[in-house]
Design an enzyme around this catalytic site. Structure first.
Site, PDB file in Angstrom:
ATOM      1  N   LYS A 167       6.078  -7.264  -7.372  1.00 14.71           N
ATOM      2  CA  LYS A 167       6.952  -6.616  -6.385  1.00 14.71           C
ATOM      3  C   LYS A 167       6.352  -6.645  -4.993  1.00 14.71           C
ATOM      4  O   LYS A 167       7.047  -6.894  -4.003  1.00 14.71           O
ATOM      5  CB  LYS A 167       7.214  -5.165  -6.812  1.00 14.71           C
ATOM      6  CG  LYS A 167       8.088  -4.379  -5.858  1.00 14.71           C
ATOM      7  CD  LYS A 167       8.287  -2.956  -6.350  1.00 14.71           C
ATOM      8  CE  LYS A 167       9.138  -2.139  -5.386  1.00 14.71           C
ATOM      9  NZ  LYS A 167       9.316  -0.748  -5.849  1.00 14.71           N
ATOM     10  N   TYR A 170      -5.870  -7.576  -1.513  1.00 16.83           N
ATOM     11  CA  TYR A 170      -6.904  -6.673  -1.975  1.00 16.83           C
ATOM     12  C   TYR A 170      -7.472  -7.226  -3.273  1.00 16.83           C
ATOM     13  O   TYR A 170      -6.919  -8.123  -3.892  1.00 16.83           O
ATOM     14  CB  TYR A 170      -6.366  -5.252  -2.174  1.00 16.83           C
ATOM     15  CG  TYR A 170      -5.428  -5.086  -3.342  1.00 16.83           C
ATOM     16  CD1 TYR A 170      -4.072  -5.359  -3.201  1.00 16.83           C
ATOM     17  CD2 TYR A 170      -5.895  -4.662  -4.581  1.00 16.83           C
ATOM     18  CE1 TYR A 170      -3.207  -5.206  -4.261  1.00 16.83           C
ATOM     19  CE2 TYR A 170      -5.032  -4.514  -5.657  1.00 16.83           C
ATOM     20  CZ  TYR A 170      -3.688  -4.785  -5.484  1.00 16.83           C
ATOM     21  OH  TYR A 170      -2.829  -4.646  -6.540  1.00 16.83           O
ATOM     22  N   HIS A 226       0.332  -0.196  -7.554  1.00 14.65           N
ATOM     23  CA  HIS A 226       0.857   0.491  -6.375  1.00 14.65           C
ATOM     24  C   HIS A 226      -0.019   0.167  -5.186  1.00 14.65           C
ATOM     25  O   HIS A 226      -1.244   0.254  -5.259  1.00 14.65           O
ATOM     26  CB  HIS A 226       0.873   2.008  -6.588  1.00 14.65           C
ATOM     27  CG  HIS A 226       1.986   2.468  -7.458  1.00 14.65           C
ATOM     28  ND1 HIS A 226       2.043   3.736  -8.004  1.00 14.65           N
ATOM     29  CD2 HIS A 226       3.099   1.819  -7.903  1.00 14.65           C
ATOM     30  CE1 HIS A 226       3.147   3.842  -8.734  1.00 14.65           C
ATOM     31  NE2 HIS A 226       3.794   2.714  -8.685  1.00 14.65           N
ATOM     32  N   ARG A 237       6.090  -3.490 -14.821  1.00 20.38           N
ATOM     33  CA  ARG A 237       7.512  -3.364 -14.530  1.00 20.38           C
ATOM     34  C   ARG A 237       8.347  -4.279 -15.437  1.00 20.38           C
ATOM     35  O   ARG A 237       7.844  -5.250 -15.995  1.00 20.38           O
ATOM     36  CB  ARG A 237       7.785  -3.685 -13.063  1.00 20.38           C
ATOM     37  CG  ARG A 237       7.082  -2.742 -12.088  1.00 20.38           C
ATOM     38  CD  ARG A 237       7.391  -3.131 -10.652  1.00 20.38           C
ATOM     39  NE  ARG A 237       6.755  -2.230  -9.697  1.00 20.38           N
ATOM     40  CZ  ARG A 237       5.549  -2.428  -9.161  1.00 20.38           C
ATOM     41  NH1 ARG A 237       4.850  -3.515  -9.490  1.00 20.38           N
ATOM     42  NH2 ARG A 237       5.041  -1.562  -8.306  1.00 20.38           N
ATOM     43  N   ARG A 287       6.200   4.251 -16.856  1.00 26.64           N
ATOM     44  CA  ARG A 287       5.176   4.224 -15.815  1.00 26.64           C
ATOM     45  C   ARG A 287       4.938   5.628 -15.246  1.00 26.64           C
ATOM     46  O   ARG A 287       3.802   6.017 -14.963  1.00 26.64           O
ATOM     47  CB  ARG A 287       5.591   3.254 -14.694  1.00 26.64           C
ATOM     48  CG  ARG A 287       5.579   1.798 -15.134  1.00 26.64           C
ATOM     49  CD  ARG A 287       6.324   0.880 -14.167  1.00 26.64           C
ATOM     50  NE  ARG A 287       5.845   0.960 -12.807  1.00 26.64           N
ATOM     51  CZ  ARG A 287       4.771   0.307 -12.336  1.00 26.64           C
ATOM     52  NH1 ARG A 287       4.045  -0.448 -13.143  1.00 26.64           N
ATOM     53  NH2 ARG A 287       4.417   0.417 -11.062  1.00 26.64           N
ATOM     54  N   HIS A 313      11.377   2.269 -16.752  1.00 29.84           N
ATOM     55  CA  HIS A 313      10.516   2.602 -15.614  1.00 29.84           C
ATOM     56  C   HIS A 313       9.860   3.969 -15.813  1.00 29.84           C
ATOM     57  O   HIS A 313       8.754   4.220 -15.319  1.00 29.84           O
ATOM     58  CB  HIS A 313      11.325   2.600 -14.320  1.00 29.84           C
ATOM     59  CG  HIS A 313      10.473   2.715 -13.084  1.00 29.84           C
ATOM     60  ND1 HIS A 313       9.894   1.610 -12.480  1.00 29.84           N
ATOM     61  CD2 HIS A 313      10.093   3.794 -12.361  1.00 29.84           C
ATOM     62  CE1 HIS A 313       9.185   2.010 -11.433  1.00 29.84           C
ATOM     63  NE2 HIS A 313       9.290   3.319 -11.330  1.00 29.84           N
TER      64      HIS A 313
END
Length: 390
Positions: free
Chosen positions: A266, A361, A351, A241, A327, A324
């Site tokens: 983000k 994660y 994401h 980003r 992406r 953007h």
């Protein structure tokens, strides 16, 4: 010797919540947000239990001691002060049952598992949109129409997604209150169908992969604002980003990976970006002017928010391509190729499903496949990169 007002006033938040003990089972928890939450530990029927007595300074030290003494007396008379029916015997404790008090208690139990930026956003939204109207209301008295009225004020600002998130935060507070014996129902469940629907998604302008070669040639030939051009090339190669590029730091690059810390992402989770050989070569072209790759004498200390999109516009891609959009082009091309697992593509884009935002994660998930994916993407965009570097 117990606590003093000065000790409470001067207590600073730490990286984790910590306790400040008074006496007789009374103590204050200093949350990472800076809130000081009164707790009373006691034993009932042989079990160790904890009771919430509110938040300092709304509940002063002297008042907390009074509430502790009333609760201890309730225990001595064979009742559990944490059970709602027993609490009715000591109505003075009801100050801890306002929506704001329960919300702050809920918040204090959650912050240790959240990154600071995420927890700050949640509390600021509750303080700005919910506490002014519902904060002082007894949590047991709040009905669905009241909650809906507060949420609709957010919708009226056009913040439809934010309204849903705040509704969900309130739902978690009510669920916490139910578990703590502070309320019997969650009115947020009753207003779900009354909320405005999510507006139709308007995708950022993006090119198809077949059109990217011409765009890349335009970027390569652009001779103004060299630093922004380098930033745009790094964006093309890594598909991260805009702000992750703008504030990139040299010490985040380790060999052939870029380790972006959670605080700059983000979703608040660390992101590891595998680097192609083209990107390793590009990094050698970026002049070192400080700790950050794209340092510049601006208010933010780096290239402006619009520096890269300005290049797209000046190349004639207004309404056709955005930063953007790179992406989106990457995602479409990678998925349509049939070469890569969709989850690997999603991880490369950092994401995370909404339900997993607060769950850590493995930042290196699918790393082997992502290395090949990133190299495939760079070879596709920059087939003659080696020749251009000379």
């Amino acid at each position: 010797m117990g606590l003093t007002h000065i000790q409470l006033r001067d207590a600073k938040p730490g990286e984790k919540p910590y306790k400040m003990y008074d006496s007789g089972g009374l103590y204050a928890i200093v949350a990472t947000s800076g809130s000081k939450l009164w707790r009373f530990d006691y034993r009932f029927l042989g079990l160790r239990k904890t009771m919430s007595l509110g938040t300092w300074p709304g509940v002063t030290l002297a008042r907390a001691r009074e509430l502790r003494d009333v609760a201890r007396d309730t225990v001595d008379h064979g009742h559990d002060p944490a059970i709602k029916k027993a609490v009715e015997v000591i109505p003075a404790v009801s100050i801890a049952d306002t929506f704001e008090m329960v919300a702050r208690d809920w918040f204090a139990t959650k912050t240790s598992g959240w990154v600071s930026s995420y927890s700050t956003r949640i509390m600021s939204r509750l303080e700005g949109d919910i506490f002014p109207t519902l904060g002082s209301r007894p949590i047991t008295d709040i009905e669905p129409p009241e909650l809906l009225a507060a949420i609709r004020k957010i919708e009226d600002r056009g913040a439809i997604e934010l309204a849903k998130r705040v509704k969900n935060y309130c739902g978690e507070v009510f669920q916490f209150g139910i578990a703590e014996g502070k309320c019997a129902r969650d009115p947020s469940r009753d207003i779900q169908k009354a909320l405005k629907p999510k507006p139709r998604t308007v995708h950022r302008a993006a090119l198809r992969l077949s059109d990217m070669a011409e765009f890349v040639r335009g970027v390569e030939s652009f001779r103004e604002d060299t630093l922004a051009v380098l930033a745009l090339k790094l964006t093309l190669q890594t598909v991260v980003r805009t702000n992750e590029i703008r504030f990139a730091a040299w010490d985040e690059f380790e060999g052939d990976v870029w380790r972006i810390p959670a605080g700059r992402m983000k979703e608040g989770l660390e992101h590891i970006v595998p680097l192609s050989w083209q990107t390793l070569a590009l990094l050698q072209e970026i002049p070192r002017r400080g700790a950050l790759l794209f340092s510049k004498d601006t208010k933010s200390g780096v290239i402006s928010q619009n520096a890269m999109i300005s290049i797209c516009y000046r190349l004639g891609y207004m309404s056709k391509m955005t930063v953007h959009g790179i992406r989106r082009t990457f995602s479409t091309a990678a998925n349509e190729s049939g070469l890569w697992q969709p989850d690997a593509v999603e991880r490369q884009l950092a994401h995370v499903e909404q339900n997993d935002v607060r769950r850590a994660y493995n930042a290196a998930e699918y790393m082997d496949e992502r290395r090949r994916l990133v190299q495939w993407w760079n070879d596709t965009l920059f087939p003659d990169w080696g020749d251009m570097l000379g």
